[in-house]
Motif scaffolding. Sequence first.
Motif, PDB file in Angstrom:
ATOM      1  N   ALA A  52       0.816  -1.216   0.000  1.00  0.00           N
ATOM      2  CA  ALA A  52       0.000   0.000   0.000  1.00  0.00           C
ATOM      3  C   ALA A  52       0.848   1.264   0.000  1.00  0.00           C
ATOM      4  CB  ALA A  52      -0.939  -0.004   1.210  1.00  0.00           C
ATOM      5  N   ASN A  53       1.960   1.258   0.739  1.00  0.00           N
ATOM      6  CA  ASN A  53       2.804   2.454   0.776  1.00  0.00           C
ATOM      7  C   ASN A  53       3.297   2.818  -0.620  1.00  0.00           C
ATOM      8  OD1 ASN A  53       2.476   1.680   3.452  1.00  0.00           O
ATOM      9  ND2 ASN A  53       4.472   2.461   4.074  1.00  0.00           N
ATOM     10  N   GLY A  54       3.733   1.800  -1.365  1.00  0.00           N
ATOM     11  CA  GLY A  54       4.238   2.044  -2.711  1.00  0.00           C
ATOM     12  C   GLY A  54       3.150   2.447  -3.683  1.00  0.00           C
ATOM     13  N   VAL A  55       2.007   1.756  -3.632  1.00  0.00           N
ATOM     14  CA  VAL A  55       0.908   2.071  -4.544  1.00  0.00           C
ATOM     15  C   VAL A  55       0.366   3.473  -4.269  1.00  0.00           C
ATOM     16  CG1 VAL A  55      -1.422   1.426  -5.289  1.00  0.00           C
ATOM     17  CG2 VAL A  55       0.286  -0.354  -4.869  1.00  0.00           C
ATOM     18  N   VAL A  56       0.207   3.809  -2.980  1.00  0.00           N
ATOM     19  CA  VAL A  56      -0.277   5.142  -2.610  1.00  0.00           C
ATOM     20  C   VAL A  56       0.680   6.221  -3.120  1.00  0.00           C
ATOM     21  CG1 VAL A  56      -0.590   6.694  -0.638  1.00  0.00           C
ATOM     22  CG2 VAL A  56      -1.682   4.448  -0.648  1.00  0.00           C
ATOM     23  N   ILE A 116       0.005   6.750  -6.772  1.00  0.00           N
ATOM     24  CA  ILE A 116      -1.245   7.487  -6.996  1.00  0.00           C
ATOM     25  C   ILE A 116      -1.050   8.966  -6.692  1.00  0.00           C
ATOM     26  CG2 ILE A 116      -3.663   7.728  -6.308  1.00  0.00           C
ATOM     27  CD1 ILE A 116      -3.594   4.734  -5.515  1.00  0.00           C
ATOM     28  N   ARG A 117      -0.384   9.247  -5.574  1.00  0.00           N
ATOM     29  CA  ARG A 117      -0.152  10.640  -5.205  1.00  0.00           C
ATOM     30  C   ARG A 117       0.724  11.332  -6.243  1.00  0.00           C
ATOM     31  NH1 ARG A 117       3.204  10.406  -0.915  1.00  0.00           N
ATOM     32  NH2 ARG A 117       1.548   9.460   0.305  1.00  0.00           N
ATOM     33  N   SER A 118       1.769  10.639  -6.689  1.00  0.00           N
ATOM     34  CA  SER A 118       2.653  11.218  -7.700  1.00  0.00           C
ATOM     35  C   SER A 118       1.889  11.539  -8.973  1.00  0.00           C
ATOM     36  CB  SER A 118       3.797  10.243  -8.002  1.00  0.00           C
ATOM     37  OG  SER A 118       4.654  10.755  -8.987  1.00  0.00           O
ATOM     38  N   ALA A 119       0.945  10.667  -9.320  1.00  0.00           N
ATOM     39  CA  ALA A 119       0.157  10.885 -10.542  1.00  0.00           C
ATOM     40  C   ALA A 119      -0.770  12.076 -10.394  1.00  0.00           C
ATOM     41  CB  ALA A 119      -0.634   9.629 -10.877  1.00  0.00           C
ATOM     42  N   HIS A 120      -1.510  12.151  -9.280  1.00  0.00           N
ATOM     43  CA  HIS A 120      -2.488  13.238  -9.184  1.00  0.00           C
ATOM     44  C   HIS A 120      -1.842  14.573  -8.837  1.00  0.00           C
ATOM     45  CE1 HIS A 120      -2.812  13.664  -4.784  1.00  0.00           C
ATOM     46  NE2 HIS A 120      -3.044  12.369  -4.636  1.00  0.00           N
ATOM     47  N   GLU A 121      -0.578  14.555  -8.381  1.00  0.00           N
ATOM     48  CA  GLU A 121       0.129  15.802  -8.150  1.00  0.00           C
ATOM     49  C   GLU A 121       0.816  16.331  -9.411  1.00  0.00           C
ATOM     50  OE1 GLU A 121       2.752  15.068  -4.882  1.00  0.00           O
ATOM     51  OE2 GLU A 121       1.156  15.234  -3.366  1.00  0.00           O
ATOM     52  N   ASP A 122       0.856  15.495 -10.451  1.00  0.00           N
ATOM     53  CA  ASP A 122       1.426  15.907 -11.733  1.00  0.00           C
ATOM     54  C   ASP A 122       0.351  16.620 -12.539  1.00  0.00           C
ATOM     55  OD1 ASP A 122       2.483  16.123 -14.301  1.00  0.00           O
ATOM     56  OD2 ASP A 122       3.493  14.182 -14.202  1.00  0.00           O
ATOM     57  N   GLU A 123       0.605  17.877 -12.877  1.00  0.00           N
ATOM     58  CA  GLU A 123      -0.399  18.675 -13.585  1.00  0.00           C
ATOM     59  C   GLU A 123      -0.695  18.148 -14.986  1.00  0.00           C
ATOM     60  OE1 GLU A 123       2.654  22.113 -15.315  1.00  0.00           O
ATOM     61  OE2 GLU A 123       1.234  22.602 -13.716  1.00  0.00           O
ATOM     62  N   ASN A 124       0.178  17.293 -15.515  1.00  0.00           N
ATOM     63  CA  ASN A 124      -0.051  16.714 -16.840  1.00  0.00           C
ATOM     64  C   ASN A 124      -1.037  15.549 -16.806  1.00  0.00           C
ATOM     65  OD1 ASN A 124       1.760  18.459 -18.174  1.00  0.00           O
ATOM     66  ND2 ASN A 124       3.499  17.170 -17.588  1.00  0.00           N
ATOM     67  N   THR A 125      -1.270  14.994 -15.625  1.00  0.00           N
ATOM     68  CA  THR A 125      -2.181  13.857 -15.508  1.00  0.00           C
ATOM     69  C   THR A 125      -3.621  14.316 -15.700  1.00  0.00           C
ATOM     70  OG1 THR A 125      -0.687  12.714 -13.988  1.00  0.00           O
ATOM     71  CG2 THR A 125      -2.975  11.971 -14.031  1.00  0.00           C
ATOM     72  N   LYS A 126      -4.299  13.712 -16.668  1.00  0.00           N
ATOM     73  CA  LYS A 126      -5.688  14.083 -16.967  1.00  0.00           C
ATOM     74  C   LYS A 126      -6.678  13.014 -16.504  1.00  0.00           C
ATOM     75  CE  LYS A 126      -3.864  17.625 -18.882  1.00  0.00           C
ATOM     76  NZ  LYS A 126      -3.773  18.873 -18.097  1.00  0.00           N
ATOM     77  N   ALA A 127      -6.192  11.806 -16.264  1.00  0.00           N
ATOM     78  CA  ALA A 127      -7.044  10.718 -15.764  1.00  0.00           C
ATOM     79  C   ALA A 127      -6.144   9.602 -15.258  1.00  0.00           C
ATOM     80  CB  ALA A 127      -7.977  10.199 -16.851  1.00  0.00           C
ATOM     81  N   ILE A 128      -6.692   8.758 -14.391  1.00  0.00           N
ATOM     82  CA  ILE A 128      -5.950   7.620 -13.837  1.00  0.00           C
ATOM     83  C   ILE A 128      -6.667   6.331 -14.202  1.00  0.00           C
ATOM     84  CG2 ILE A 128      -5.282   6.432 -11.704  1.00  0.00           C
ATOM     85  CD1 ILE A 128      -4.839   9.155 -10.427  1.00  0.00           C
ATOM     86  N   VAL A 129      -5.919   5.387 -14.760  1.00  0.00           N
ATOM     87  CA  VAL A 129      -6.412   4.027 -14.946  1.00  0.00           C
ATOM     88  C   VAL A 129      -5.776   3.174 -13.854  1.00  0.00           C
ATOM     89  CG1 VAL A 129      -6.420   1.988 -16.425  1.00  0.00           C
ATOM     90  CG2 VAL A 129      -6.808   4.254 -17.428  1.00  0.00           C
ATOM     91  N   PHE A 130      -6.612   2.603 -13.011  1.00  0.00           N
ATOM     92  CA  PHE A 130      -6.139   1.799 -11.884  1.00  0.00           C
ATOM     93  C   PHE A 130      -6.322   0.336 -12.252  1.00  0.00           C
ATOM     94  CE2 PHE A 130      -6.655   0.639  -7.164  1.00  0.00           C
ATOM     95  CZ  PHE A 130      -5.286   0.675  -6.953  1.00  0.00           C
ATOM     96  N   ARG A 131      -5.222  -0.344 -12.540  1.00  0.00           N
ATOM     97  CA  ARG A 131      -5.246  -1.746 -12.926  1.00  0.00           C
ATOM     98  C   ARG A 131      -5.194  -2.604 -11.665  1.00  0.00           C
ATOM     99  NH1 ARG A 131      -6.603  -5.356 -17.082  1.00  0.00           N
ATOM    100  NH2 ARG A 131      -5.160  -7.122 -17.093  1.00  0.00           N
TER     101      ARG A 131
END
Length: 609
Positions: free
Chosen positions: A347-351, A354-369
């Motif tokens: 969980a620590n690594g996955v979280v 996720i945080r790195s993705a949503h803190e990146d202004e270039n991220t427009k959507a997340i696909v969670f596999r």
Amino acid sequence: MSALKSFISTFSLFLQKVRTIILDLGTALILLFLIIAVAGALFSSGPDVKDPSGRVLFIDPAGSVVDQEAFNSDFLFNVGGDPSAEQIQTRDLIKLIRAAAEDSDIPAVVIDFSSTDFAGPTTAINIAKELKALRESGKRVIAFNDRLSTTSYLMASQASEIWVHPVGSISVRGLGGMRNYNKDLFENLKINFHNYSQGDFKSATETNWRSNMSDNDRMQREALLFPIWDEMKSLMAEGRGIQADDIQSFADDYVGFFGEAAIGNIAYAQANNIIDGTKSFPEFRQYMIEEFGLDEESETETYKTISYSEYSKQIDDDISESGNQIAVITAEGTIMEGDISQGVAGANGVVKQIRSAHEDENTKAIVFRVNSPGGSIIASEMMRDELRAAKNKGLKVIVSMGDYAASGGVYISTPADFIFAEPTTITGSIGVAIALPTFENAMDYIGVNFDGVVTSKHGGWDLTQPIDDDLDKIFASWGADAYDRFVNFVAESRSKSYEDIKAVAGGRVWLATDALEIGLVDEIGGIDSAIAYAAESAEIDDYKVEYYGQELSPEELILKELLENFDVSLGEPRVLSALDGISKLYETLIDIREPKALFTCKDCLVDLD
């Protein structure tokens, strides 16, 4: 007494010296390896790039096919270990197969999947379908094996022709297996098991307190295994131009256990078009030389080949310059607290991803596999919370379910705006697994008594003591509260009532096609469909896909690059295939030292061979 103290002191000093020597030796070996690797990088131009023109592509993955590679924290100390412990990312293998289909310079492809493990049945079926498409593209696909099991034959059956060594083995054993039920054993050992699991179908712990499989568990396993097996048989039969019943007859009457000398199996398989025939290694080599020519560059007499690792390095990456990013984050394996490792969705690594993705202004959507049968409740909550933080920023979260997305796998999917599942994804199992042993009878039998002083009613309780009525109510409410929270989250996520979800929950496992009908998933489709939907939801046409992987330290990255550039195996100590590894981890989880409620689904793990 002084002599004893002297001995202990001397022995402690001895152990410290031994430990120091071992650490120094290990450090020296690592440094020596790094020096050799760096020297090789400085004074060598690296491996020659082989021209694939006119060469037969040899695809023989040795290791585990997974959604996302992961590394154990101690991988730096395991170089030179087991070379079969490699990880092959599903997307990389698919990309390779598709590239070969379009490459007119490659006259044929030889496949051998006898040393390949798969994350689960859906992954195996997807790779088989890619090999089928490769054959249907007009490319000649040749399977040559000394042994074939259920999954390796599933791959081989998609080839244009199948050859097996005359004293090799072929055995299609199907799916499923036996579990040990330990009620009588625990009674004989005077161990009491207390079950507080929530859900009539939640059978993760029933091996501890039953002597046989429950009717509910049998029903749900049959509802999973037979459709998946039918899909596999259909692919095998279609690839060979025979009937599915022919595959079933072979599985029923010609089972093999030893991996060699299955001469009767091979004879039957050849007579019934399950394979084309037999060839020894020299015979197959000569056959390929006659078909594709002698390799004049080789030091030994052989046909023109190129390995899949050599070929993959020459495939152009689809690099996009777009400023828009679809982030793909994978939770694969048992959900646990801590870092990501092989077979563990830490969980620590996955979280962090996720945080790195949503803190990146270039991220427009997340696909969670999600490719997990569950695990820890708190670890599941950690992932769920971070996905909700992403949604609070206005990002769409699209879930793509893989082989398994059950129990905790469903829990971490509840923030999704839309859920895709593969046709044979195993999902559901909305329930709570909790069972714990107590050893009061065993302690009494061997004459151990307990006494002491505590400042609260249950302050001194542990598993060596009985569960009284008050404690029984506490444990029961513990499981019930977790179950109630789970059902509520799913109901909110699926825009359904609590009663509607509870009616299909109960810990029951569902195949994705059934889950679609009852509203647990939104659409049948793979990760490509999820990515396309994510882009559509974010209203972007121009985007790049960013796969988030485990972060390695600078020194680990350097070593990894060196090893990959010079074709040295990382030698992971035993990659946890997303089947065997997850299963072993569950056994550890259920071996409770302290009471623990889990979102786990042992019911959904499918045994492949």
